[in-house]
Design a protein around this motif. Sequence first.
Motif, short mmCIF file in Angstrom:
data_model
loop_
_atom_site.label_atom_id
_atom_site.label_comp_id
_atom_site.label_asym_id
_atom_site.label_seq_id
_atom_site.Cartn_x
_atom_site.Cartn_y
_atom_site.Cartn_z
N VAL A 1 89.75 25.76 50.90
CA VAL A 1 88.70 25.58 51.91
C VAL A 1 88.90 24.25 52.64
O VAL A 1 88.81 24.18 53.88
N VAL A 2 89.19 23.19 51.89
CA VAL A 2 89.39 21.87 52.52
C VAL A 2 90.62 21.90 53.43
O VAL A 2 90.60 21.36 54.55
N ILE A 3 91.71 22.54 52.96
CA ILE A 3 92.92 22.64 53.79
C ILE A 3 92.61 23.39 55.08
O ILE A 3 93.00 22.98 56.19
N SER A 4 91.87 24.50 54.92
CA SER A 4 91.50 25.30 56.09
C SER A 4 90.68 24.47 57.07
O SER A 4 90.89 24.53 58.29
N ASN A 5 89.76 23.67 56.53
CA ASN A 5 88.91 22.82 57.39
C ASN A 5 89.74 21.76 58.11
O ASN A 5 89.49 21.45 59.29
N ILE A 6 90.72 21.20 57.42
CA ILE A 6 91.58 20.17 58.04
C ILE A 6 92.39 20.79 59.18
O ILE A 6 92.51 20.22 60.27
N TYR A 7 92.94 21.97 58.95
CA TYR A 7 93.68 22.67 60.01
C TYR A 7 92.75 23.01 61.18
O TYR A 7 93.14 22.94 62.35
N ALA A 8 91.51 23.40 60.85
CA ALA A 8 90.55 23.75 61.91
C ALA A 8 90.21 22.53 62.75
O ALA A 8 90.06 22.64 63.98
N GLN A 9 90.08 21.36 62.10
CA GLN A 9 89.81 20.13 62.85
C GLN A 9 90.95 19.82 63.82
O GLN A 9 90.74 19.26 64.90
N ALA A 10 92.18 20.21 63.42
CA ALA A 10 93.35 19.99 64.28
C ALA A 10 93.53 21.12 65.28
O ALA A 10 94.51 21.12 66.04
N ARG A 11 92.59 22.11 65.26
CA ARG A 11 92.63 23.29 66.14
C ARG A 11 93.91 24.12 65.93
O ARG A 11 94.39 24.77 66.84
N ARG A 12 94.42 24.09 64.69
CA ARG A 12 95.59 24.91 64.36
C ARG A 12 95.09 26.21 63.72
O ARG A 12 95.13 26.41 62.51
N PRO B 1 75.01 18.28 70.68
CA PRO B 1 75.64 18.95 69.53
C PRO B 1 77.03 18.41 69.25
O PRO B 1 77.82 18.15 70.16
N ASP B 2 77.33 18.25 67.96
CA ASP B 2 78.67 17.86 67.51
C ASP B 2 79.31 19.10 66.89
O ASP B 2 79.14 19.39 65.72
N THR B 3 80.02 19.85 67.71
CA THR B 3 80.56 21.13 67.26
C THR B 3 81.86 21.01 66.46
O THR B 3 82.45 22.02 66.09
N SER B 4 82.28 19.77 66.18
CA SER B 4 83.50 19.61 65.38
C SER B 4 83.29 20.11 63.95
O SER B 4 84.25 20.37 63.22
N SER B 5 82.02 20.27 63.56
CA SER B 5 81.74 20.77 62.22
C SER B 5 81.92 22.28 62.12
O SER B 5 81.99 22.82 61.01
N VAL B 6 81.97 22.97 63.27
CA VAL B 6 82.15 24.43 63.25
C VAL B 6 83.65 24.72 63.23
O VAL B 6 84.36 24.51 64.22
N ARG C 1 78.48 19.83 51.00
CA ARG C 1 78.29 18.58 51.74
C ARG C 1 77.62 18.88 53.08
O ARG C 1 78.00 19.82 53.78
N VAL C 2 76.61 18.08 53.43
CA VAL C 2 75.91 18.29 54.70
C VAL C 2 76.86 17.94 55.85
O VAL C 2 77.61 16.97 55.79
N CYS C 3 76.84 18.75 56.91
CA CYS C 3 77.75 18.51 58.04
C CYS C 3 77.19 17.41 58.95
O CYS C 3 76.01 17.06 58.89
#
Length: 820
Positions: free
Chosen positions: A655-666, A731-736, A778-780
């Motif tokens: 899940v954390v790896i997926s979130n890190i890739y999502a933050q990089a828009r990969r 809105p801070d949509t980086s959490s989505v 963890r709260v976003c």
Amino acid sequence: MRSLFLHIHRFVPSTPFNLSASSSFSAYAYSSIIFAKFSHSPANVPQFLSLLQRFSKSLIWVNSIQAQIITNALFKDQSLVAKLVRVYCDLGTLVYARQVFDQCPHPKTILYNAMIYGYLRKERYNEALELFRLMCSCHVEVDSYTCNYALKVCMGLSDYKMGMEVIKRAVDGGVESNGFLGSSIINFLMKFDKIDEAQRCFDKMLERDVVCWNSMIGGYVQATQFGKAFHMFHEMCDCGIRPSPVTMLSIIQVCIQTGDSKLAKCVHGCIVGLGMSNEVSVLTSLVDMYSNIGDMLSACWLFETMPKRNLVSWNVMISGCIQNGMVHESFAFFDRLVTSGVRFDSGTMVSLIQGCSQTADLKRGKALHCSILRKGFELNPILSTAIVDLYSKCGAVKQATFVFDRMEERNVITWTAMLVGLTQNGHAEEALKLFCQMRKEGVAANSVTLVNLVRSCAHLGFLKKGRSVHAHLIRNGYSFDEVNMTALIDMYAKCGTIKYAESIFNNGSICRDVILWNSMITSYGIHGYGQQALGIYRKMKEDGFEPNETSFLSLLTACSHSGLLDEGIGLFHSMERNHNIRLTEKHYASFVDLLSRAGRFEEAEALIEQLPFTPGVSVFEALLSGCQAHKNIELGIKTADRLLCIDSMNPSVYVVISNIYAQARRWDAVNYIRNLMRMRGLRKTPGYSLIEVGNQVHTFFAGDNSHPNWVEIYQHLENIRVEVEASGYVPDTSSVLRDVDEPMKIRLLWGHSERLAIAFGLLSTPAGSLIRITKNLRVCVDCHNVTKLISKIVRRELIVRDANRFHHFVNGKCSCNDYW
């Protein structure tokens, strides 16, 4: 009697005498033959006594003999009737015994004694006491035997007042000086902690045999007055009374209770000198003694040299191995027990199952459970509780519940074992429901039960239920020791009321220990009150308490949550240098977390490379969490790869790896990771939030519409959104972390579980009251920003506990200072 049996064989030579005669007619016929010849003899009563002795194990024969006694009108001889009553009692037919007693018109002491003793043996104390009172009201002479039996009845009923009446009657009758009655009086007084009275009674005795001395020594041991027990033992030897095996069993108990190895060796030598080396019970107790003081080498040597062993000896040896962590050796002894042909019992199984619980050996535990069922052992509460505990500690909650639900008899220990199992395996809500069921069934909780309920409330953040359990502890007069106070401090802290935790810590009437100090440090840490945690640490040292490994672990966590980087670094380096505490992987993981949260990744990486051991999951998880918080994509991916090499089946890592890739828009990498999770059967833990309103707990998931009031909740949430946006919210949509357009991302954010819980709380609680939310993840960032604004708009304090820490939102600010 020899001529008697010769006559019987002469009359019926073809039929042997059989104690289990199948026909009551034949038994009656034999007895008729006897009395046809001897009914007119003056010796017929002794002959009846001999017959009762000879055929005492056959109910048919005894019934026939009773019929002959009635026929020959011998009920006037009460020694014969008393013998008949005793035989019936030995056979377990108390109804027949009482019928015989009632047929006697004027029963005397010997007959009363026989019937009272029969009731006593079967633990039918009330009937025995009723008969004793009848005896006294009829002015029948009470002798030493009567008083002896009556005292034992009073001990069984825990009736001190009646027992003292019996002692008074014995004194008035002048029979209290009798040796065995004196022992009973001493035992009675010792049971009710009347030690001084027992000693005075003992001192007045003119004749004191070994039984009397044993009563005094055993009483002092039971009262944990070990010094006086040994004084009595020495005085006994000085008086020329030779200690018996019972004496030495009491002395061995002193060694077990005190854990004194030198004393244990001396007692062992004394037993050898007394020539008790062949006493199985004494040697078995010595094995138990050595096991309890941790000297398994001596225990094994003694066990192997025992000339004889019984099942108790084997069970003590197996149990001793389990107690000392020698689980493999315990099963080796069990194999030898089976091979030797000695039949094991449920006690053996209890010890072995406890061994499996220690090692979390589910496979072997299941095999033992099957063996228990095959052998047809009675699933008594002790054995069933051990099985429930085994499955619970192995994480097999379904199996534990299955066994628990099918138990016919459940005591408070069984209920507690099931409650603990549910709590420890993350089923705290089910544990609370089970407690309600326990109370409905009328089972009174003990302090262990209540402490575990407190822990369940802490896990869920249920303040009202936790306060209710706290009140229950007070009402029932349970002592507030370190265990209870630590649990309560933890509960109040995790329910967001740090002031209550402080109050318990400051007002505790007991002497604080290091565990209690640690619990307060931890409580401050999870609330982000790092300075207060450091203050408690300094006070702890001033009061003379030396911090341990847990103290520093809690302090490092507190510094990490509060951004106290320099203080945390100083504490970390002081552990070995100033306190001689060995650094563990947990300490290194906490220090890596401290550096990573502060963005000091180069130092964190350098520390990991210099570790004196191969870094484990906790170290890399700490680094990965920091990478996600600071959006360090490159290091995050690198750390995730290393983490997967260690633990490839941990869904949270994916899940954390997926979130890190999502933050990089990969998004291609995100889809790959999610597909990989599905292929490996791994599932992401769904996020949820809990809120306690009234006496009910409400659970919300993201986008949830299952609540009965979901329409009103969403309408109120929309009103809140309008007000928040009017306050300047962006809105801070980086959490989505999903590949969707911006409007959809905003809609997803407003469906987060904590926002639904907050909206419901605002609808369901009085204006101005505090709202507490518990979230499992963890709260976003965006929810954090929104909650700050909501606290200012509605003028309420909102407390949110997420997976990492507490957030206290007041008037647009958070206690974490946006550092979490």
